[in-house]
Design a protein around this motif. Sequence first.
Motif, PDB file in Angstrom:
ATOM      1  N   LEU A  95       0.830  -1.203   0.000  1.00  0.00           N
ATOM      2  CA  LEU A  95       0.000   0.000   0.000  1.00  0.00           C
ATOM      3  C   LEU A  95       0.866   1.255   0.000  1.00  0.00           C
ATOM      4  CD1 LEU A  95      -2.752   1.408   0.233  1.00  0.00           C
ATOM      5  CD2 LEU A  95      -2.588   1.118   2.723  1.00  0.00           C
ATOM      6  N   ALA A  96       1.892   1.253   0.834  1.00  0.00           N
ATOM      7  CA  ALA A  96       2.790   2.409   0.902  1.00  0.00           C
ATOM      8  C   ALA A  96       3.488   2.636  -0.438  1.00  0.00           C
ATOM      9  CB  ALA A  96       3.816   2.198   2.011  1.00  0.00           C
ATOM     10  N   SER A  97       3.894   1.548  -1.084  1.00  0.00           N
ATOM     11  CA  SER A  97       4.558   1.667  -2.389  1.00  0.00           C
ATOM     12  C   SER A  97       3.599   2.202  -3.445  1.00  0.00           C
ATOM     13  CB  SER A  97       5.097   0.298  -2.826  1.00  0.00           C
ATOM     14  OG  SER A  97       6.101  -0.154  -1.946  1.00  0.00           O
ATOM     15  N   ALA A  98       2.339   1.724  -3.407  1.00  0.00           N
ATOM     16  CA  ALA A  98       1.345   2.174  -4.388  1.00  0.00           C
ATOM     17  C   ALA A  98       1.072   3.666  -4.239  1.00  0.00           C
ATOM     18  CB  ALA A  98       0.054   1.379  -4.217  1.00  0.00           C
ATOM     19  N   ILE A  99       0.960   4.127  -3.009  1.00  0.00           N
ATOM     20  CA  ILE A  99       0.718   5.554  -2.763  1.00  0.00           C
ATOM     21  C   ILE A  99       1.915   6.384  -3.222  1.00  0.00           C
ATOM     22  CG2 ILE A  99       0.430   7.269  -0.930  1.00  0.00           C
ATOM     23  CD1 ILE A  99      -1.232   5.174   0.582  1.00  0.00           C
ATOM     24  N   GLU A 100       3.107   5.881  -2.942  1.00  0.00           N
ATOM     25  CA  GLU A 100       4.321   6.602  -3.351  1.00  0.00           C
ATOM     26  C   GLU A 100       4.455   6.631  -4.869  1.00  0.00           C
ATOM     27  OE1 GLU A 100       9.175   6.434  -2.572  1.00  0.00           O
ATOM     28  OE2 GLU A 100       7.829   5.009  -1.587  1.00  0.00           O
ATOM     29  N   ASP A 101       4.142   5.509  -5.524  1.00  0.00           N
ATOM     30  CA  ASP A 101       4.241   5.442  -6.986  1.00  0.00           C
ATOM     31  C   ASP A 101       3.304   6.431  -7.662  1.00  0.00           C
ATOM     32  OD1 ASP A 101       6.090   3.444  -6.725  1.00  0.00           O
ATOM     33  OD2 ASP A 101       4.672   1.799  -7.095  1.00  0.00           O
ATOM     34  N   ARG A 102       2.190   6.751  -7.013  1.00  0.00           N
ATOM     35  CA  ARG A 102       1.218   7.678  -7.587  1.00  0.00           C
ATOM     36  C   ARG A 102       1.546   9.133  -7.249  1.00  0.00           C
ATOM     37  NH1 ARG A 102      -0.796   2.851  -7.116  1.00  0.00           N
ATOM     38  NH2 ARG A 102      -2.690   2.120  -8.182  1.00  0.00           N
ATOM     39  N   GLY A 103       2.621   9.317  -6.518  1.00  0.00           N
ATOM     40  CA  GLY A 103       3.033  10.672  -6.167  1.00  0.00           C
ATOM     41  C   GLY A 103       2.116  11.336  -5.164  1.00  0.00           C
ATOM     42  N   LEU A 104       1.425  10.530  -4.373  1.00  0.00           N
ATOM     43  CA  LEU A 104       0.491  11.070  -3.389  1.00  0.00           C
ATOM     44  C   LEU A 104       1.190  11.266  -2.053  1.00  0.00           C
ATOM     45  CD1 LEU A 104      -2.563   8.759  -4.177  1.00  0.00           C
ATOM     46  CD2 LEU A 104      -2.129  11.071  -5.050  1.00  0.00           C
ATOM     47  N   LYS A 105       0.762  12.281  -1.341  1.00  0.00           N
ATOM     48  CA  LYS A 105       1.287  12.536  -0.008  1.00  0.00           C
ATOM     49  C   LYS A 105       0.135  12.539   0.988  1.00  0.00           C
ATOM     50  CE  LYS A 105       5.339  15.216  -1.445  1.00  0.00           C
ATOM     51  NZ  LYS A 105       6.086  16.499  -1.283  1.00  0.00           N
ATOM     52  N   LEU A 106       0.315  11.824   2.062  1.00  0.00           N
ATOM     53  CA  LEU A 106      -0.727  11.726   3.077  1.00  0.00           C
ATOM     54  C   LEU A 106      -0.439  12.688   4.218  1.00  0.00           C
ATOM     55  CD1 LEU A 106      -1.229   7.844   3.295  1.00  0.00           C
ATOM     56  CD2 LEU A 106      -2.427   9.503   1.858  1.00  0.00           C
ATOM     57  N   GLY A 107      -1.476  13.373   4.653  1.00  0.00           N
ATOM     58  CA  GLY A 107      -1.334  14.285   5.780  1.00  0.00           C
ATOM     59  C   GLY A 107      -1.770  13.630   7.076  1.00  0.00           C
ATOM     60  N   ARG A 108      -1.890  14.441   8.081  1.00  0.00           N
ATOM     61  CA  ARG A 108      -2.313  13.940   9.385  1.00  0.00           C
ATOM     62  C   ARG A 108      -3.775  13.509   9.333  1.00  0.00           C
ATOM     63  NH1 ARG A 108      -4.659  16.430  13.704  1.00  0.00           N
ATOM     64  NH2 ARG A 108      -4.528  18.453  12.647  1.00  0.00           N
ATOM     65  N   ALA A 109      -4.075  12.394   9.981  1.00  0.00           N
ATOM     66  CA  ALA A 109      -5.449  11.882   9.994  1.00  0.00           C
ATOM     67  C   ALA A 109      -6.378  12.883  10.674  1.00  0.00           C
ATOM     68  CB  ALA A 109      -5.501  10.543  10.719  1.00  0.00           C
ATOM     69  N   MET A 110      -7.525  13.128  10.039  1.00  0.00           N
ATOM     70  CA  MET A 110      -8.505  14.072  10.589  1.00  0.00           C
ATOM     71  C   MET A 110      -9.892  13.435  10.580  1.00  0.00           C
ATOM     72  SD  MET A 110      -7.206  17.536   8.642  1.00  0.00           S
ATOM     73  CE  MET A 110      -8.433  18.570   9.453  1.00  0.00           C
ATOM     74  N   TYR A 111     -10.752  13.951  11.426  1.00  0.00           N
ATOM     75  CA  TYR A 111     -12.156  13.545  11.489  1.00  0.00           C
ATOM     76  C   TYR A 111     -12.322  12.039  11.740  1.00  0.00           C
ATOM     77  CZ  TYR A 111     -12.608  18.103   9.233  1.00  0.00           C
ATOM     78  OH  TYR A 111     -12.517  19.431   8.924  1.00  0.00           O
ATOM     79  N   GLN A 112     -11.418  11.467  12.530  1.00  0.00           N
ATOM     80  CA  GLN A 112     -11.540  10.035  12.804  1.00  0.00           C
ATOM     81  C   GLN A 112     -12.784   9.704  13.612  1.00  0.00           C
ATOM     82  OE1 GLN A 112      -7.484   9.116  14.359  1.00  0.00           O
ATOM     83  NE2 GLN A 112      -7.438   7.634  12.695  1.00  0.00           N
ATOM     84  N   GLU A 113     -13.321  10.699  14.303  1.00  0.00           N
ATOM     85  CA  GLU A 113     -14.565  10.459  15.028  1.00  0.00           C
ATOM     86  C   GLU A 113     -15.719  10.203  14.058  1.00  0.00           C
ATOM     87  OE1 GLU A 113     -14.262  14.891  14.334  1.00  0.00           O
ATOM     88  OE2 GLU A 113     -12.942  13.227  14.878  1.00  0.00           O
ATOM     89  N   LEU A 114     -15.539  10.620  12.789  1.00  0.00           N
ATOM     90  CA  LEU A 114     -16.567  10.396  11.768  1.00  0.00           C
ATOM     91  C   LEU A 114     -16.245   9.193  10.883  1.00  0.00           C
ATOM     92  CD1 LEU A 114     -17.150  14.096  10.616  1.00  0.00           C
ATOM     93  CD2 LEU A 114     -18.544  12.761  12.210  1.00  0.00           C
TER      94      LEU A 114
END
Length: 254
Positions: free
Chosen positions: A172-191
């Motif tokens: 999963l980490a490799s797939a996200i990196e290959d797509r040039g995506l950057k993940l930020g801090r998790a938000m709205y986890q209560e939802l």
Amino acid sequence: MALMMGGGSEALNESERADLDAIEALKVSGAHELKEQGNQYVKKGKKHYSDAIDCYTRAINQKALSESDTSVLFANRAHVNLLLGNSRRALTDAEEAIKLSPSNFKAHYRAAKAALSLDLLTEATSFCQAGIEQSLDNDELKKLLKQISLRQSQRENRDAQAAKALVASKDLASAIEDRGLKLGRAMYQELTGLKKPILDVNNILHWPVLLLYAEVMSSDIIEDFCETETFSFHLDMISFPMPFLLLFLLNSKF
């Protein structure tokens, strides 16, 4: 009473031999008595377990009994240590009992129980199997062996699941990196709860997507938004709140 002579002294006479035999007999008798006292303390319950251990230890230290009888003492002390939750001490005692008398199947049983408590499953299996060889019809040993086998299977399943999860996480980490995506801090986890992106067998990402309607303090979640789909694909399945629809219509261009 005649005194014991040091090395290089003359041979003992009959009187001296008799004295030594009497002393040895007293030690043997004392060791057996300590063993029985220990057994009685065990029967009295947990408050007396430390007294039982003391009796067995003193009997062992007499060094007056045969290897077979001393093996029983170590096995008994292992039993009390198991009752007290002292698994490591119990294992040490049980192993000593086995060394002194390999046919002591109770020692094998207690060694297996102690090893199981310490999660030493390979050793526990070996002790059980050796004990069964000494007592072929022993149901307790057979039952314990089944428990150990079950624990081993559970461990193997956990290890396999952990290994699978690790591989999936890396993919999963490799797939996200290959797509040039950057993940930020998790938000709205209560939802959203603990929902996370997934990489399927076709190397396609699926995302949980949260829709926030700030105007009406409401939200929707699309649990599986495939990266190959468009937003319009999900519109029919979203129940927009009425105030939001009115605002949407008022601000839309016809």
